[in-house]
Design an enzyme around this catalytic site. Structure first.
Site, PDB file in Angstrom:
ATOM      1  N   HIS A 273     -13.112   3.583   9.677  1.00 21.03           N
ATOM      2  CA  HIS A 273     -12.412   2.380   9.194  1.00 21.03           C
ATOM      3  C   HIS A 273     -12.961   1.968   7.823  1.00 21.03           C
ATOM      4  O   HIS A 273     -13.374   0.829   7.599  1.00 21.03           O
ATOM      5  CB  HIS A 273     -12.548   1.219  10.188  1.00 21.03           C
ATOM      6  CG  HIS A 273     -11.490   0.171  10.008  1.00 21.03           C
ATOM      7  ND1 HIS A 273     -11.036  -0.625  11.036  1.00 21.03           N
ATOM      8  CD2 HIS A 273     -10.772  -0.212   8.913  1.00 21.03           C
ATOM      9  CE1 HIS A 273     -10.111  -1.456  10.583  1.00 21.03           C
ATOM     10  NE2 HIS A 273      -9.940  -1.224   9.291  1.00 21.03           N
TER      11      HIS A 273
ATOM     12  N   ASP B 129      -8.336   6.919  10.151  1.00 15.49           N
ATOM     13  CA  ASP B 129      -9.382   6.010   9.692  1.00 15.49           C
ATOM     14  C   ASP B 129      -9.602   4.901  10.710  1.00 15.49           C
ATOM     15  O   ASP B 129     -10.584   4.169  10.622  1.00 15.49           O
ATOM     16  CB  ASP B 129      -8.998   5.406   8.337  1.00 15.49           C
ATOM     17  CG  ASP B 129     -10.108   4.534   7.758  1.00 15.49           C
ATOM     18  OD1 ASP B 129     -11.237   5.051   7.619  1.00 15.49           O
ATOM     19  OD2 ASP B 129      -9.849   3.352   7.456  1.00 15.49           O
TER      20      ASP B 129
ATOM     21  N   ILE C 128       0.823  -1.213   0.000  1.00 15.17           N
ATOM     22  CA  ILE C 128       0.000   0.000   0.000  1.00 15.17           C
ATOM     23  C   ILE C 128       0.856   1.261   0.000  1.00 15.17           C
ATOM     24  O   ILE C 128       0.641   2.154  -0.843  1.00 15.17           O
ATOM     25  CB  ILE C 128      -1.007  -0.026   1.163  1.00 15.17           C
ATOM     26  CG1 ILE C 128      -2.087  -1.080   0.879  1.00 15.17           C
ATOM     27  CG2 ILE C 128      -1.646   1.355   1.362  1.00 15.17           C
ATOM     28  CD1 ILE C 128      -2.982  -1.386   2.045  1.00 15.17           C
TER      29      ILE C 128
ATOM     30  N   ARG D  62      -3.788   0.300  11.500  1.00 14.90           N
ATOM     31  CA  ARG D  62      -4.513  -0.202  12.655  1.00 14.90           C
ATOM     32  C   ARG D  62      -4.370   0.803  13.788  1.00 14.90           C
ATOM     33  O   ARG D  62      -3.287   1.357  14.005  1.00 14.90           O
ATOM     34  CB  ARG D  62      -3.987  -1.577  13.097  1.00 14.90           C
ATOM     35  CG  ARG D  62      -4.347  -2.720  12.161  1.00 14.90           C
ATOM     36  CD  ARG D  62      -5.842  -3.013  12.203  1.00 14.90           C
ATOM     37  NE  ARG D  62      -6.221  -4.165  11.388  1.00 14.90           N
ATOM     38  CZ  ARG D  62      -6.544  -4.109  10.108  1.00 14.90           C
ATOM     39  NH1 ARG D  62      -6.514  -2.940   9.471  1.00 14.90           N
ATOM     40  NH2 ARG D  62      -6.896  -5.199   9.445  1.00 14.90           N
TER      41      ARG D  62
ATOM     42  N   ASP E 217      11.082   1.011   7.306  1.00 17.11           N
ATOM     43  CA  ASP E 217      10.640  -0.382   7.302  1.00 17.11           C
ATOM     44  C   ASP E 217      11.880  -1.264   7.389  1.00 17.11           C
ATOM     45  O   ASP E 217      12.627  -1.400   6.413  1.00 17.11           O
ATOM     46  CB  ASP E 217       9.850  -0.712   6.030  1.00 17.11           C
ATOM     47  CG  ASP E 217       9.108  -2.034   6.139  1.00 17.11           C
ATOM     48  OD1 ASP E 217       9.679  -2.975   6.729  1.00 17.11           O
ATOM     49  OD2 ASP E 217       7.973  -2.131   5.649  1.00 17.11           O
TER      50      ASP E 217
ATOM     51  N   GLU F 295     -12.760   0.153  18.309  1.00 17.56           N
ATOM     52  CA  GLU F 295     -13.760   0.493  17.304  1.00 17.56           C
ATOM     53  C   GLU F 295     -15.055  -0.266  17.552  1.00 17.56           C
ATOM     54  O   GLU F 295     -15.010  -1.436  17.945  1.00 17.56           O
ATOM     55  CB  GLU F 295     -13.208   0.159  15.904  1.00 17.56           C
ATOM     56  CG  GLU F 295     -11.968   0.968  15.560  1.00 17.56           C
ATOM     57  CD  GLU F 295     -11.355   0.579  14.222  1.00 17.56           C
ATOM     58  OE1 GLU F 295     -11.945  -0.271  13.509  1.00 17.56           O
ATOM     59  OE2 GLU F 295     -10.288   1.113  13.896  1.00 17.56           O
TER      60      GLU F 295
END
Length: 332
Positions: free
Chosen positions: A284, A260, A156, A236, A175, A265
């Site tokens: 989300h 988001d 992504i 997340r 990363d 949640e």
């Protein structure tokens, strides 16, 4: 010969039409449930041959109670609802659908990022309050030349980087599992997390939720960000320490955030984030488009069919260690 019992532990869809296309009738018995607790999952899935799972918890206690299950497929990319170690110990394949919403999530992250940078939602609120004055939305800076820091550089964020590059952003990423050459060939510099937080004008979070990444954007990282910087999270909620984020927003360590996802949640009605005008919230939904939903559900159902009917490992097997054990062949 009996039919294979496939339980859908929970879902947010209007119906199960795509699952029924793949698994309706024939050798499969598709059983819908709406489980919220481990006890409910155990009751519904104890004798299941396969499980389709969205958010219901499949911890060790659930997995150990499964008598016949050969495969668990998660609707989505993350598999944090499932105890992978317990599933592997029992020889249960765990699969996900990692490629169904690459454009959707990268588009959503881009939209949130641009919204913050151009102060779209903030300006909208001003106008609706009768304040027709661009200076009330200041400061807004030119996009070209600003630095976007990508936390995680999987599929992504790589797609997002390609969408950001023509806008003139400088791109950096953190990363530890990605080779430097992979990033550099996309015009992205790999840096430490500390350096990313110090240099980025916008930090966009794309790390999966693991024991290692839980709370990785915490007080130290937020404190080191520029006061005019923004945080975007479409991965997340628990990857960002929410308590530290609230402190950062209240104290002005950063200029704002677009989220988001949150730690719990759905967000509770009295959550302090809801009253912060420098925060943009979406429910989300970064993954969502009608096309992505069909692809997700169809591929999840096909993974179940691959294991039960064809005796093959699912295309997107997460716990690769299970391949060292015997996979049941096609039922005769």
């Amino acid at each position: 010969m009996g039919r294979w019992k496939v339980v859908v532990t929970d879902w947010e869809f209007a119906d199960l039409r795509y699952e029924e296309k793949v698994l309706g009738g024939g050798p499969f018995e598709l059983i819908p449930a709406q489980c919220r607790t481990e006890e409910e999952v155990i009751a519904a899935c104890r004798d299941a041959d396969a499980i389709l799972n969205q958010y219901a918890p499949l911890g060790r206690r659930v997995v150990e109670a499964l008598n016949r299950c050969r495969v668990i497929v998660r609707y989505g990319v993350g598999v944090n609802t499932i105890d992978l170690a317990a599933a592997t110990e029992k020889g249960i394949c765990v699969a996900n659908v990692p490629d169904y919403c690459l454009d959707e999530v990268s588009d959503h992250a881009l939209a949130l990022l641009l919204n913050l940078a151009r102060r779209i939602t903030a300006a909208d609120r001003l106008v609706k309050r009768g304040e027709w004055d661009f200076k009330r939305a200041a400061p807004v800076r030119r996009l070209r030349g600003q630095t976007v820091g990508l936390v995680g550089f999987g599929n992504i964020p790589r797609i997002l980087a390609a969408k950001l590059k023509p806008l003139g952003f400088r791109l950096i990423a953190h990363d530890p599992y990605v080779p430097r050459a992979v990033a550099e060939e996309r015009g992205v510099s790999l840096v430490s997390l500390d350096r990313l937080c110090r240099e980025a004008d916008i930090v966009s979070v794309h790390a999966p939720l693991t024991a290692e990444t839980r709370g990785m954007i915490g007080r130290e990282q937020l404190r080191s960000m520029k006061p005019q910087a923004y945080l975007v999270n479409t991965s997340r909620g628990p990857v960002v320490d929410e308590g530290a984020l609230l402190e950062a927003l209240r104290e002005g360590w950063i200029a704002g955030a677009a989220l988001d996802v949150v730690e719990e949640e759905p967000i509770r009605p009295d959550h302090p984030l809801l009253s912060m005008e420098q925060v943009i919230l979406t429910p989300h939904m970064a993954w969502y488009s009608e096309e992505a939903m069909e692809e997700l559900r169809t591929k999840a159902a096909e993974a179940v069919r691959e294991v039960l009917q064809h005796g093959r490992y699912p295309r997107y097997l997460v716990n690769l260690e299970v391949m060292e054990q015997a996979l049941p062949g096609k039922r005769q």
